[in-house]
Design an enzyme around this catalytic site. Structure first.
Site, mmCIF file in Angstrom:
data_model
loop_
_atom_site.group_PDB
_atom_site.id
_atom_site.type_symbol
_atom_site.label_atom_id
_atom_site.label_comp_id
_atom_site.label_asym_id
_atom_site.label_seq_id
_atom_site.Cartn_x
_atom_site.Cartn_y
_atom_site.Cartn_z
ATOM 1 N N MET A 1 30.247 40.953 19.764
ATOM 2 C CA MET A 1 31.668 41.094 19.405
ATOM 3 C C MET A 1 32.402 41.507 20.671
ATOM 4 O O MET A 1 32.836 42.646 20.840
ATOM 5 C CB MET A 1 31.827 42.131 18.302
ATOM 6 C CG MET A 1 31.521 41.570 16.928
ATOM 7 S SD MET A 1 31.197 42.853 15.730
ATOM 8 C CE MET A 1 29.507 43.197 16.195
ATOM 9 N N ASP B 1 27.952 39.022 7.018
ATOM 10 C CA ASP B 1 27.933 40.322 7.695
ATOM 11 C C ASP B 1 29.176 41.111 7.335
ATOM 12 O O ASP B 1 30.284 40.711 7.682
ATOM 13 C CB ASP B 1 27.863 40.060 9.210
ATOM 14 C CG ASP B 1 27.723 41.330 10.029
ATOM 15 O OD1 ASP B 1 27.588 42.412 9.441
ATOM 16 O OD2 ASP B 1 27.738 41.213 11.270
ATOM 17 N N MET C 1 29.552 45.700 20.857
ATOM 18 C CA MET C 1 31.022 45.790 20.806
ATOM 19 C C MET C 1 31.556 46.291 22.140
ATOM 20 O O MET C 1 30.973 47.205 22.733
ATOM 21 C CB MET C 1 31.440 46.750 19.698
ATOM 22 C CG MET C 1 30.928 46.344 18.330
ATOM 23 S SD MET C 1 31.590 47.432 17.070
ATOM 24 C CE MET C 1 30.765 46.762 15.611
ATOM 25 N N MET D 1 31.790 36.481 8.972
ATOM 26 C CA MET D 1 32.153 37.891 8.822
ATOM 27 C C MET D 1 32.840 38.076 7.481
ATOM 28 O O MET D 1 33.817 37.381 7.177
ATOM 29 C CB MET D 1 33.100 38.344 9.940
ATOM 30 C CG MET D 1 32.482 38.498 11.313
ATOM 31 S SD MET D 1 31.135 39.697 11.476
ATOM 32 C CE MET D 1 31.782 41.156 10.663
ATOM 33 N N ASP E 1 24.570 44.926 17.001
ATOM 34 C CA ASP E 1 26.001 44.682 17.176
ATOM 35 C C ASP E 1 26.459 45.169 18.538
ATOM 36 O O ASP E 1 26.435 46.373 18.812
ATOM 37 C CB ASP E 1 26.790 45.415 16.087
ATOM 38 C CG ASP E 1 26.626 44.764 14.732
ATOM 39 O OD1 ASP E 1 26.946 43.569 14.607
ATOM 40 O OD2 ASP E 1 26.183 45.451 13.799
ATOM 41 N N HIS F 1 19.457 43.414 13.351
ATOM 42 C CA HIS F 1 20.787 42.949 13.774
ATOM 43 C C HIS F 1 21.374 43.975 14.734
ATOM 44 O O HIS F 1 21.492 45.167 14.412
ATOM 45 C CB HIS F 1 21.660 42.786 12.529
ATOM 46 C CG HIS F 1 23.010 42.209 12.771
ATOM 47 N ND1 HIS F 1 23.233 40.846 12.855
ATOM 48 C CD2 HIS F 1 24.223 42.797 12.935
ATOM 49 C CE1 HIS F 1 24.532 40.623 13.045
ATOM 50 N NE2 HIS F 1 25.154 41.804 13.110
ATOM 51 N N SER G 1 21.380 46.230 10.133
ATOM 52 C CA SER G 1 22.246 46.400 11.310
ATOM 53 C C SER G 1 22.177 47.845 11.783
ATOM 54 O O SER G 1 22.573 48.768 11.050
ATOM 55 C CB SER G 1 23.691 46.040 10.941
ATOM 56 O OG SER G 1 24.566 46.496 11.956
ATOM 57 N N HIS H 1 24.517 40.157 17.939
ATOM 58 C CA HIS H 1 25.859 39.743 17.517
ATOM 59 C C HIS H 1 26.844 40.268 18.556
ATOM 60 O O HIS H 1 27.131 41.465 18.606
ATOM 61 C CB HIS H 1 26.121 40.331 16.121
ATOM 62 C CG HIS H 1 27.469 40.049 15.564
ATOM 63 N ND1 HIS H 1 27.938 40.657 14.409
ATOM 64 C CD2 HIS H 1 28.470 39.206 15.966
ATOM 65 C CE1 HIS H 1 29.166 40.207 14.144
ATOM 66 N NE2 HIS H 1 29.508 39.346 15.077
HETATM 67 C C1 DX5 Z 1 30.583 45.033 11.639
HETATM 68 C C2 DX5 Z 1 29.217 44.630 12.083
HETATM 69 C C3 DX5 Z 1 28.211 44.718 11.022
HETATM 70 C C4 DX5 Z 1 28.072 46.086 10.406
HETATM 71 C C5 DX5 Z 1 27.805 45.872 8.955
HETATM 72 O O1 DX5 Z 1 31.539 44.648 12.540
HETATM 73 O O2 DX5 Z 1 29.196 43.320 12.612
HETATM 74 O O3 DX5 Z 1 26.947 44.203 11.426
HETATM 75 O O4 DX5 Z 1 27.050 46.862 10.939
HETATM 76 O O5 DX5 Z 1 27.805 47.091 8.321
HETATM 77 P P1 DX5 Z 1 27.952 47.192 6.737
HETATM 78 O O6 DX5 Z 1 26.816 46.447 6.136
HETATM 79 O O7 DX5 Z 1 27.914 48.688 6.470
HETATM 80 O O8 DX5 Z 1 29.295 46.600 6.385
HETATM 81 ZN ZN ZN Z 2 27.184 42.311 12.999
#
Ligand code: DX5
Ligand code: ZN
Length: 220
Positions: free
Chosen positions: A69, A176, A38, A138, A36, A34, A9, A67
């Site tokens: 969010m 994740d 947000m 999650m 993310d 991956h 990620s 992903h």
């Molecule tokens: C958190 C993300 C993850 C995050 C995971 O909300 O969706 O993908 O990057 O990071 P680690 O592996 O450090 O928990």
């Molecule tokens: Zn994620």
């Protein structure tokens, strides 16, 4: 048994050096990236948008695991598919017409995934399971990398694994949040196929060895 997929990620990487981040992931042997997304509303953090995904796409043939969010994922999914996403995973908590969005993603020949936060039960996505390529469980509350895994969330992985075996569904299970060398093994034993790794991957001295060791891990 299929091998485990590692999905580093980029949230945990240095955003000022994204080219080197890609090189690190590609040389590690991890097949997925991956990404993310947000929005500062669904989660209390902001990351990056479709241009970042499109620019990375020009430099990489990794499988792009986006992903979302975000609130209103149906408004953003198309943009990220245009930018090069191979899979779009959105949150069930943020979407009323989840079945319609899954169909829209699949109509564009992308993999469709749904994610559940720690407080959301598997039961909330049962009607969707026959239509999904991916379920992302999650294992932390989403928003930040570097958190500790909530081990109770793995019970949902077991529940999903059991549901797909009993009913013959074809979705993969991804975890994740807080996945490291030790929690990865618990997640795989619970039934996970895909391990998203942020800090544990980018802080590893030898990412290739980490990927090789976890990829070759088969379930007990
Ligand atoms: C958190 C993300 C993850 C995050 C995971 O909300 O969706 O993908 O990057 O990071 P680690 O592996 O450090 O928990
Ligand atoms: Zn994620």
């Amino acid at each position: 048994m299929a091998t485990t997929i590692i999905a580093p990620s980029v949230l945990a990487a240095d955003f000022a050096a994204m080219g080197q981040v890609l090189d690190r992931v590609q040389s590690s042997g991890a097949p997925w990236l991956h990404l993310d997304i947000m929005d500062g509303r669904f989660v209390p953090n902001l990351t990056f948008g479709p241009k970042m995904v499109a620019d990375l796409r020009k430099r990489s043939s990794l499988f792009f695991d986006v992903h979302l969010m975000t609130v209103d994922p149906e408004r953003l999914a198309g943009t990220f598919m245009d930018s090069g996403a191979d899979a779009i995973t959105f949150h069930i908590e943020a979407c009323i017409h989840a079945h319609r969005l899954v169909q829209d993603i699949k109509a564009r020949n992308r993999k469709a995934g749904v994610s559940i936060v720690p407080s959301t039960p598997v039961g909330s996505i049962l009607p969707l399971l026959p239509f999904l390529d991916l379920v992302l469980v999650m294992t932390v509350n989403p928003g930040f990398s570097g958190q500790s895994m909530i081990p109770e969330c793995l019970e949902k992985v077991r529940e999903l694994d059991s549901a797909r075996r009993n009913r013959g569904y074809g979705f993969s299970i991804s975890v994740d949040g807080g996945i490291n060398r030790s929690t990865a093994l618990e997640a795989v034993d619970a039934g996970s196929d895909i391990l998203v790794m942020g800090s544990a991957f980018f802080e590893a001295d030898d990412a290739a060895t980490l990927v090789r060791d976890l990829t070759s891990r088969s379930r007990l």
